[in-house]
Scaffold this active site. Sequence first.
Site, PDB file in Angstrom:
ATOM      1  CE  LYS A  44      -2.488   7.808   7.470  1.00 51.77           C
ATOM      2  NZ  LYS A  44      -2.879   6.423   7.065  1.00 51.77           N
TER       3      LYS A  44
ATOM      4  CE  LYS B 141      -3.533   2.724   0.140  1.00 49.69           C
ATOM      5  NZ  LYS B 141      -4.551   2.761   1.193  1.00 49.69           N
TER       6      LYS B 141
END
Length: 292
Positions: free
Chosen positions: A239, A171
Amino acid sequence: MTTVGFIGLGIMGGPMAANLVKAGFDVVGYNRSQAAVDRLAEQGGKAASSVAEAVRDADVVITMLPDSPDVERVALGEDGVLANAKAGVLYIDCSTIKPDTARTVAEQAAQQGVRALDAPVSGGEQGAIDGALSIMVGGEAEAFEAASAVFDAVGKTVVHVGKAGSGQTVKAANQLIVAGTLELVAESIVFLEAHGVDTEAALSVLNGGLAGSAILERKGAGMLKREFTPGFRTELHHKDLGIVQAAAREAGVTIPLGAVASQLVAALVARGDGALDHSALLKLVEELSGRS
């Protein structure tokens, strides 16, 4: 596996939980915002008033949370998933977090007889609504097989990519590619507009060639219209890129273009646009070009 405890009913989690209801699962949902819980109840799910209530009778527990500390708190806390789940439960974390956090959760889960998978998703809000997410899964093969019916209800491309933490590593690579592509699409749009080109036509032909991508297909039209309603908030991508940079440094890998993309996303957040869709990188390119 019939009862699913679902924690985190936001932009992504809400539609995922709704699709599980449609697939015939008994879904018990919890979210800090009561409105999201009420929405799930209206769609046929059941409302829980705490994490403990959501997971106590569940065969499967799914979390979709913003960041690593949230997962640590919800999964490992005194009133969290592992403290309240029954033995043998299958725990699937679909959040995007640090690979080492995913490994820690998996290790502690195993000590308590809980099978854990890190299964971050890609596809944005529309992919979640359509049940067409791409899901990259880390963990034991047996647990992955056991989760197949759950994944089929929310995803289209579901791949077991390795041991615990591997899903989060893949990811991270996904977020690196998406950020870089969004930035280049933003630069291309500003470039085309500066030359007076019909940008709709231009993006159409570009998407039909080697430059074609899911980013152009899903984000291009909104970028041309300057519509940045969040399908994925810039602050969350910021983030995620922090995770990428930390993991790259840990592995001794250089990501020079990724570092530039990360800084541009950070700048967009710093200027107050963190709540916009990450395609709002276009605003930053316009400003840097003196065309805002």
